[in-house]
Scaffold this active site. Structure first.
Site, mmCIF file in Angstrom:
data_model
loop_
_atom_site.group_PDB
_atom_site.id
_atom_site.type_symbol
_atom_site.label_atom_id
_atom_site.label_comp_id
_atom_site.label_asym_id
_atom_site.label_seq_id
_atom_site.Cartn_x
_atom_site.Cartn_y
_atom_site.Cartn_z
ATOM 1 N N HIS A 135 -51.047 102.625 -60.908
ATOM 2 C CA HIS A 135 -50.883 100.648 -60.988
ATOM 3 C C HIS A 135 -49.313 100.180 -60.928
ATOM 4 O O HIS A 135 -48.292 101.423 -61.655
ATOM 5 C CB HIS A 135 -51.442 100.103 -61.661
ATOM 6 C CG HIS A 135 -52.827 99.146 -61.925
ATOM 7 N ND1 HIS A 135 -53.831 100.611 -62.158
ATOM 8 C CD2 HIS A 135 -53.426 98.170 -61.316
ATOM 9 C CE1 HIS A 135 -55.274 100.328 -61.215
ATOM 10 N NE2 HIS A 135 -55.185 98.699 -61.229
ATOM 11 N N LYS A 139 -48.376 97.380 -66.397
ATOM 12 C CA LYS A 139 -49.285 96.844 -66.439
ATOM 13 C C LYS A 139 -49.116 97.498 -67.888
ATOM 14 O O LYS A 139 -48.868 98.227 -68.308
ATOM 15 C CB LYS A 139 -50.126 98.144 -65.678
ATOM 16 C CG LYS A 139 -51.466 97.693 -66.174
ATOM 17 C CD LYS A 139 -52.122 97.979 -65.486
ATOM 18 C CE LYS A 139 -53.907 98.147 -65.751
ATOM 19 N NZ LYS A 139 -54.482 96.890 -66.472
HETATM 20 N N1 LIG Z 1 -60.214 91.663 -63.741
HETATM 21 C C1 LIG Z 1 -59.386 91.753 -62.907
HETATM 22 O O1 LIG Z 1 -59.796 92.152 -61.286
HETATM 23 C C2 LIG Z 1 -58.149 91.777 -62.489
HETATM 24 C C3 LIG Z 1 -57.591 92.029 -63.813
HETATM 25 N N2 LIG Z 1 -56.115 92.269 -63.847
HETATM 26 C C4 LIG Z 1 -56.099 91.851 -65.897
HETATM 27 O O2 LIG Z 1 -55.408 90.653 -66.380
HETATM 28 C C5 LIG Z 1 -54.918 90.414 -67.130
HETATM 29 C C6 LIG Z 1 -53.498 89.790 -66.575
HETATM 30 O O3 LIG Z 1 -52.301 90.135 -66.103
HETATM 31 P P1 LIG Z 1 -51.053 89.873 -64.871
HETATM 32 O O4 LIG Z 1 -51.629 88.345 -64.094
HETATM 33 O O5 LIG Z 1 -50.772 90.841 -64.156
HETATM 34 O O6 LIG Z 1 -50.618 89.213 -66.224
HETATM 35 P P2 LIG Z 1 -49.040 88.836 -65.918
HETATM 36 O O7 LIG Z 1 -48.192 89.704 -67.336
HETATM 37 O O8 LIG Z 1 -48.796 88.728 -65.133
HETATM 38 O O9 LIG Z 1 -49.710 87.589 -66.176
HETATM 39 C C7 LIG Z 1 -50.278 87.199 -67.984
HETATM 40 C C8 LIG Z 1 -49.337 85.894 -68.624
HETATM 41 O O10 LIG Z 1 -50.297 85.469 -69.960
HETATM 42 C C9 LIG Z 1 -49.279 85.038 -70.729
HETATM 43 N N3 LIG Z 1 -50.414 85.321 -71.633
HETATM 44 C C10 LIG Z 1 -49.262 86.276 -72.625
HETATM 45 N N4 LIG Z 1 -50.456 85.593 -73.919
HETATM 46 C C11 LIG Z 1 -50.879 84.824 -73.805
HETATM 47 C C12 LIG Z 1 -51.314 84.069 -74.799
HETATM 48 N N5 LIG Z 1 -51.905 84.298 -75.813
HETATM 49 N N6 LIG Z 1 -52.112 82.506 -73.838
HETATM 50 C C13 LIG Z 1 -51.981 81.688 -72.654
HETATM 51 N N7 LIG Z 1 -51.032 83.000 -72.061
HETATM 52 C C14 LIG Z 1 -50.454 84.101 -72.599
HETATM 53 C C15 LIG Z 1 -48.686 85.698 -69.888
HETATM 54 O O11 LIG Z 1 -47.389 85.091 -71.439
HETATM 55 P P3 LIG Z 1 -45.802 85.721 -71.186
HETATM 56 O O12 LIG Z 1 -45.041 86.863 -69.523
HETATM 57 O O13 LIG Z 1 -44.550 85.133 -71.240
HETATM 58 O O14 LIG Z 1 -45.761 86.979 -71.479
HETATM 59 C C16 LIG Z 1 -48.477 85.581 -68.683
HETATM 60 O O15 LIG Z 1 -47.943 84.277 -67.758
HETATM 61 C C17 LIG Z 1 -54.541 91.973 -67.091
HETATM 62 O O16 LIG Z 1 -54.937 92.766 -68.903
HETATM 63 C C18 LIG Z 1 -54.927 92.918 -66.138
HETATM 64 O O17 LIG Z 1 -54.650 93.979 -66.388
HETATM 65 C C19 LIG Z 1 -55.282 91.665 -63.130
HETATM 66 C C20 LIG Z 1 -55.197 91.733 -61.786
HETATM 67 C C21 LIG Z 1 -56.960 91.874 -61.733
HETATM 68 O O1 LIG Z 2 -53.260 95.072 -64.305
HETATM 69 C C1 LIG Z 2 -53.781 94.386 -62.836
HETATM 70 O O2 LIG Z 2 -52.784 94.157 -62.022
HETATM 71 C C2 LIG Z 2 -55.112 95.329 -63.198
HETATM 72 N N1 LIG Z 2 -55.837 94.829 -63.850
HETATM 73 C C3 LIG Z 2 -57.074 95.521 -63.298
HETATM 74 C C4 LIG Z 2 -57.488 96.791 -63.927
HETATM 75 O O3 LIG Z 2 -56.768 97.336 -65.337
HETATM 76 O O4 LIG Z 2 -57.845 97.687 -63.366
HETATM 77 C C5 LIG Z 2 -57.283 95.374 -62.123
HETATM 78 C C6 LIG Z 2 -56.705 95.736 -60.907
HETATM 79 O O5 LIG Z 2 -56.588 97.387 -60.932
HETATM 80 C C7 LIG Z 2 -55.394 95.570 -61.119
#
Ligand SMILES: NC(=O)C1=CN([C@@H]2O[C@H](COP(=O)(O)OP(=O)(O)OC[C@H]3O[C@@H](n4cnc5c(N)ncnc54)[C@H](OP(=O)(O)O)[C@@H]3O)[C@@H](O)[C@H]2O)C=CC1
Ligand SMILES: O=C(O)C1=N[C@H](C(=O)O)C[C@H](O)C1
Length: 240
Positions: A135, A139
């Site tokens: 990744h 992450k």
């Molecule tokens: N299940 C799936 O298919 C997937 C899961 N994921 C997971 O999703 C999560 C997020 O990924 P991603 O969007 O790439 O991460 P990012 O870091 O790009 O986005 C997370 C966002 O959440 C904000 N945030 C942090 N704490 C809070 C809070 N208490 N309340 C509201 N917002 C908050 C962050 O703000 P700030 O940056 O200011 O801290 C940031 O804007 C990860 O755990 C990732 O592993 C990702 C892709 C696919």
């Molecule tokens: O953090 C990410 O970007 C992603 N998180 C998820 C995971 O932890 O499996 C899903 C995807 O792989 C992208």
């Protein structure tokens, strides 16, 4: 449908685009800077909240949404040791929660394929198995939630493995997962079976975050009007 976004990072923004394309309204966006919005009429008007934040904040966000009786679709990884609390809120507290470690259709097909392969490999003990995931460097958690789901599927189907370990297996009963962090890679997962004679490798390689985001919006559409704890198998019927 009215959607509240909790988390407006890489996934939140991608989900917003797809939700709008599919004719939904974004009722409210809650990010780290405006938690007071949980108490707003806009948040309370949402049919579903979609939550993609961080391992540390996810559970708090679910509690806030449940306090307003808003169903939650979440893909945040790295918090699953607290899953029982969320399941209890659904089973005893009448809440609705849809969780997937990976929302993409391709990865869920890949899960089914990997489970099937593990069942075949149960009869062929010449093959050892290990996993790799790669990744982007931002992450926070390792191994990925997807890698853990894949590993759990292998452990359920392959009797010679008892548990997964990050980095280095110490015995034949451990399933090794190696996690790499490189550039802006959206997500690559590989399962490798190896014998003295050959190697069988299966890989899912996400081209972008689009598949994750579309899956999350489809899950929100599926969740509207339902109760309880839901997952991709309820939506896709890919049981294997
Ligand atoms: N299940 C799936 O298919 C997937 C899961 N994921 C997971 O999703 C999560 C997020 O990924 P991603 O969007 O790439 O991460 P990012 O870091 O790009 O986005 C997370 C966002 O959440 C904000 N945030 C942090 N704490 C809070 C809070 N208490 N309340 C509201 N917002 C908050 C962050 O703000 P700030 O940056 O200011 O801290 C940031 O804007 C990860 O755990 C990732 O592993 C990702 C892709 C696919
Ligand atoms: O953090 C990410 O970007 C992603 N998180 C998820 C995971 O932890 O499996 C899903 C995807 O792989 C992208």
């Amino acid at each position: 449908m009215k959607i509240a976004l909790i988390g407006y990072g890489k996934m939140g923004r991608e989900i917003e685009k797809i939700a709008l394309e599919r004719g939904h309204e974004i009722a409210c966006i809650i990010d780290v800077n405006n938690p007071e919005k949980f108490d707003s009429p806009e948040f309370r008007s949402a049919d579903v909240a979609i939550e993609f934040t961080s391992p540390e904040s996810a559970l708090h966000n679910y509690r806030k949404a449940f306090a307003a009786n808003i169903p939650v679709v979440s893909g945040t990884t790295g918090w699953l040791e607290r899953l029982d609390e969320v399941k209890a809120a659904c089973e005893n507290g009448g809440q609705t929660f849809f969780y997937a470690s990976n929302f993409s259709l391709g990865v869920n097909i890949f899960f089914a394929l990997s489970n099937y392969l593990a069942r075949i490999m149960n009869r062929f003990s010449d093959y050892d198995v290990k996993m790799e995931e790669t990744h982007h460097i931002h992450k926070l958690d390792a191994p990925s939630g997807t890698a853990i789901t894949l590993a759990e599927g292998i452990l359920e189907n392959l009797e010679r493995k008892d548990r997964w370990v990050l980095d280095k297996a110490n015995g034949n009963d451990e399933l090794q997962i190696k996690a790499f962090r490189e550039g802006e890679v959206p997500g690559i997962h590989t399962v490798v079976y190896e014998s003295d004679a050959d190697i069988i490798r299966i890989t899912h390689d996400a081209k972008s975050r689009k598949g994750f985001a579309l899956g999350a919006v489809l899950a929100a559409e599926f969740t509207k009007g339902k109760k309880g704890f839901l997952g991709m198998n309820d939506m896709l019927d890919l049981q294997s």
